[in-house]
Design a protein around this motif. Structure first.
Motif, short mmCIF file in Angstrom:
data_model
loop_
_atom_site.label_atom_id
_atom_site.label_comp_id
_atom_site.label_asym_id
_atom_site.label_seq_id
_atom_site.Cartn_x
_atom_site.Cartn_y
_atom_site.Cartn_z
N VAL A 186 18.59 62.65 -5.62
CA VAL A 186 19.76 62.88 -6.48
C VAL A 186 19.91 61.74 -7.49
CG1 VAL A 186 22.27 63.08 -6.53
CG2 VAL A 186 20.96 64.28 -4.78
N ILE A 187 19.76 60.52 -7.03
CA ILE A 187 19.85 59.35 -7.91
C ILE A 187 18.76 59.42 -8.98
CG2 ILE A 187 19.61 56.84 -8.01
CD1 ILE A 187 20.81 56.80 -5.14
N TYR A 188 17.56 59.80 -8.57
CA TYR A 188 16.43 59.91 -9.49
C TYR A 188 16.71 60.92 -10.59
CZ TYR A 188 11.41 60.26 -10.70
OH TYR A 188 10.19 60.25 -11.34
N VAL A 189 17.29 62.06 -10.22
CA VAL A 189 17.61 63.10 -11.20
C VAL A 189 18.68 62.61 -12.17
CG1 VAL A 189 18.66 65.38 -11.48
CG2 VAL A 189 16.94 65.02 -9.71
N TRP A 190 19.73 61.99 -11.64
CA TRP A 190 20.80 61.52 -12.51
C TRP A 190 20.34 60.38 -13.42
CZ3 TRP A 190 24.94 63.83 -13.99
CH2 TRP A 190 25.54 64.80 -13.18
N LEU A 191 19.46 59.53 -12.93
CA LEU A 191 18.93 58.46 -13.76
C LEU A 191 18.09 59.04 -14.90
CD1 LEU A 191 18.94 55.35 -13.83
CD2 LEU A 191 16.82 55.38 -12.52
N THR A 216 9.74 57.76 -18.57
CA THR A 216 10.32 56.42 -18.47
C THR A 216 10.80 56.15 -17.06
OG1 THR A 216 11.04 56.41 -20.79
CG2 THR A 216 12.14 54.88 -19.31
N VAL A 217 11.59 57.07 -16.51
CA VAL A 217 12.16 56.88 -15.17
C VAL A 217 11.08 56.92 -14.10
CG1 VAL A 217 13.76 57.84 -13.48
CG2 VAL A 217 14.41 57.74 -15.88
N SER A 218 10.01 57.66 -14.35
CA SER A 218 8.89 57.67 -13.41
C SER A 218 7.96 56.48 -13.61
CB SER A 218 8.08 58.97 -13.56
OG SER A 218 7.49 59.04 -14.85
N THR A 219 8.27 55.64 -14.60
CA THR A 219 7.41 54.54 -15.04
C THR A 219 5.97 55.02 -15.20
OG1 THR A 219 7.02 53.69 -12.78
CG2 THR A 219 8.86 52.73 -14.02
N GLY A 220 5.84 56.17 -15.88
CA GLY A 220 4.52 56.76 -16.07
C GLY A 220 3.91 56.43 -17.41
N GLY A 221 4.67 56.61 -18.51
CA GLY A 221 4.19 56.17 -19.81
C GLY A 221 3.52 57.19 -20.68
N PHE A 222 3.40 58.45 -20.23
CA PHE A 222 2.87 59.48 -21.12
C PHE A 222 3.85 59.72 -22.27
CE2 PHE A 222 -0.09 61.90 -17.99
CZ PHE A 222 -1.15 61.13 -18.40
N SER A 223 3.33 59.87 -23.47
CA SER A 223 4.16 60.12 -24.64
C SER A 223 3.67 61.37 -25.35
CB SER A 223 4.11 58.93 -25.59
OG SER A 223 4.85 59.17 -26.78
N ASN A 224 4.49 61.89 -26.26
CA ASN A 224 4.11 63.05 -27.08
C ASN A 224 3.21 62.66 -28.24
OD1 ASN A 224 5.96 64.30 -25.46
ND2 ASN A 224 7.50 64.53 -27.05
N TYR A 225 3.07 61.37 -28.48
CA TYR A 225 2.44 60.92 -29.72
C TYR A 225 1.29 59.96 -29.42
CZ TYR A 225 6.88 62.74 -31.47
OH TYR A 225 7.96 63.54 -31.73
N PHE A 243 16.00 51.24 -18.81
CA PHE A 243 15.69 52.28 -17.82
C PHE A 243 14.39 52.00 -17.09
CE2 PHE A 243 18.92 54.64 -20.21
CZ PHE A 243 19.64 55.20 -19.15
N MET A 244 13.43 51.36 -17.74
CA MET A 244 12.21 50.97 -17.02
C MET A 244 12.53 49.95 -15.94
SD MET A 244 9.10 50.86 -19.84
CE MET A 244 9.95 49.93 -21.12
N VAL A 245 13.42 49.02 -16.23
CA VAL A 245 13.84 48.04 -15.23
C VAL A 245 14.57 48.73 -14.08
CG1 VAL A 245 15.40 46.11 -14.78
CG2 VAL A 245 13.92 46.07 -16.80
N LEU A 246 15.50 49.63 -14.42
CA LEU A 246 16.25 50.35 -13.38
C LEU A 246 15.32 51.15 -12.49
CD1 LEU A 246 19.33 51.64 -15.44
CD2 LEU A 246 19.28 49.76 -13.78
#
Length: 482
Positions: A186-191, A216-225, A243-246
């Motif tokens: 739940v926290i992950y979704v809200w973040l 960003t929240v998954s600290t994954g880094g895939f982008s559209n560009y 948000f990366m820190v959080l």
């Protein structure tokens, strides 16, 4: 003999869920109107049917609990099977990726590594871009659950030190691991929602905000560009850094915050060490940038903060080509990636707490040398560190270093230069994303690597995401005999 049916049943269910998730990018493709949506219909049907058949075939072996061998096998098999099915849209879609490229991209997504073999991202169908982000988002929440439920039980890499913190300190409020995992979700979704909303208010469109919030929240880094986060600038970089820190902080502390412990984050030595490390590294990079490119101090600070936070958290976004900043920042970025975030977060790599345990052990040993008759016990968060935890942590450091060297040597044997080999090994094993150099640096990607190098890096991403030991133990002969 090891009963594989309980493992197969869980994997089948998860694969089916992955197939259901393909409905979302299918709907996006329908809305875009480029005719790409049948790809997700086909891939989704294959995935759902495949997962359902595996689950049904293994349903008669379901038990209430798993043995230690089954748990090890499940932990690894999930991260192996999901990318294989998650690669289907890449092979059937607009990219028409070869098998090795599709698996590499899917593994990079599920392990939240963020390395990519795709070019021309700006022109790909939106559904495919969203699917890459969804893979990372699912992998991010998945690794939190694995880190909080499985790895402490499996005594992997010193994670057992968090076993009591995760499940025994909540008393009657949250007595079971399942409840904690539910609250973390739940926290992950809200973040994620808060991150997307923030990006929207800062000028991103709905699609860009959604995709970048997921990654960003998954600290994954895939982008559209192809330019990654360099497409945006200014306040969006500050928001992403926050948000990366959080996302790189231990999620169990957020659960404690919600259950009446307002000082949960403040008292965690991991959090203090992580934030202090970021502050020091940002300061060093800021000074270095100003000495080489004496432009406006705010731009230097913003670029230093964003890129250091991105690398240390394992997100892998890049707002500029930091390879042009000089040799010192480049070397610092390499070692920054090998630090990582906090245990129990979406972040990856070695993790802050292992360095803290290592330094505590070194400090105690120096005290023993100075005072041979004294009794000095290494402590973490005020508590003595048990011998089995220290052995586990030391073993992790040894295996990480050894694996890093072996992967780098293996990559060099495929014809890659030293910088590409060592940074590629670090990027894959630490699930960081970009490497260093002209080929796989922040301004490049992994598309030009040969197939052998891609398979090596794919395996390294899996091993690194599961903290090495969880994978290595199932490769031993005694594991299958036990």
């Amino acid at each position: 003999m090891l009963d594989l049916r309980p493992v197969g049943y869980v994997i089948g269910l998860l694969v089916s869920v992955l197939g259901i998730a393909m409905i979302v990018p299918m709907l996006v493709d329908i809305a875009e109107g480029r005719g790409h949506w049948p790809v997700f219909v086909e891939a989704g049907l294959i995935t759902m049917l495949g997962g359902s058949m595996i689950a049904l075939a293994c349903a008669n072996g379901v038990k209430e609990g798993l043995t230690i061998q089954q748990t090890f096998l499940l932990t690894t098999a999930v991260w192996l099977m999901l990318p294989l099915f998650g690669a289907l849209p890449f092979m059937l879609g607009a990219t028409e990726a070869r098998f090795v490229d599709a698996v590499f991209e899917a593994m990079s997504g599920m392990t939240t590594t963020g390395s990519t073999v795709f070019s021309g991202l700006d022109d790909l169908p939106k559904g495919l871009l969203l699917w890459r982000a969804i893979l990372q988002w699912l992998g991010g929440i998945g690794i939190i659950v694995v880190a909080m439920v499985f790895l402490p039980e499996l005594r992997v890499g010193g994670m057992q030190i968090f076993k009591s913190e995760a499940f025994d300190t909540f008393g009657k409020i949250l007595p079971r691991a399942g409840q904690i995992a539910s609250q973390i979700s739940v926290i992950y979704v809200w973040l994620t929602f808060a991150c997307a909303l923030t990006y929207l208010t800062l000028g991103m469109n709905v699609f860009d905000a959604t995709v970048h919030a997921l990654t960003t929240v998954s600290t994954g880094g895939f982008s559209n560009y192809d330019a990654s986060f360099g497409t945006f600038s200014g306040n969006a970089e500050y928001a992403a850094s926050i948000f990366m820190v959080l996302a790189a902080l231990p999620f169990v502390r957020y659960v404690q915050l919600l259950n009446g412990n307002p000082l949960a984050l403040h008292r965690d030595p991991q959090v203090k060490g992580f934030l202090l490390t970021i502050a020091v590294l940002v300061g060093l990079i800021f000074i270095s940038i100003q000495s080489v490119f004496p432009h406006h101090w705010e731009q230097s600070l913003r670029e230093a903060l964003f890129n250091i936070t991105s690398i240390i958290s394992g997100t892998g976004f890049a707002s500029v080509d930091y390879m042009t900043w000089g040799p010192f920042p480049v070397a610092l970025f390499f070692f920054t990636g090998l630090i990582g975030g906090c245990a129990g977060s979406t972040a990856c790599s070695i993790k802050i707490f292992r360095y803290q345990l290592l330094f505590a052990s070194i400090r105690a040993q120096l005290q023993r040398i100075r005072s041979p008759h004294g009794i000095f016990t290494p402590r973490y968060d005020g508590r003595p560190i048990s011998g089995d935890v220290m052995i586990s942590v030391m073993s992790f450091f040894m295996f990480f270093t050894l694996t890093l060297g072996l992967v780098a040597v293996a990559l060099s044997m495929t014809g890659l230069d030293f910088v590409t080999s060592i940074s590629g090994a670090g990027a894959a094993l630490g699930n960081i994303g970009p490497g260093l150099g002209k080929i796989i640096g922040p301004a490049g990607n992994f598309s030009t690597l040969n197939d052998t190098a891609k398979w090596i890096l794919t395996a390294a991403m899996l091993v690194g995401r599961l903290e090495l030991m969880a994978v290595y133990v199932i490769l031993t002969f005694k594991f299958w005999r036990a």
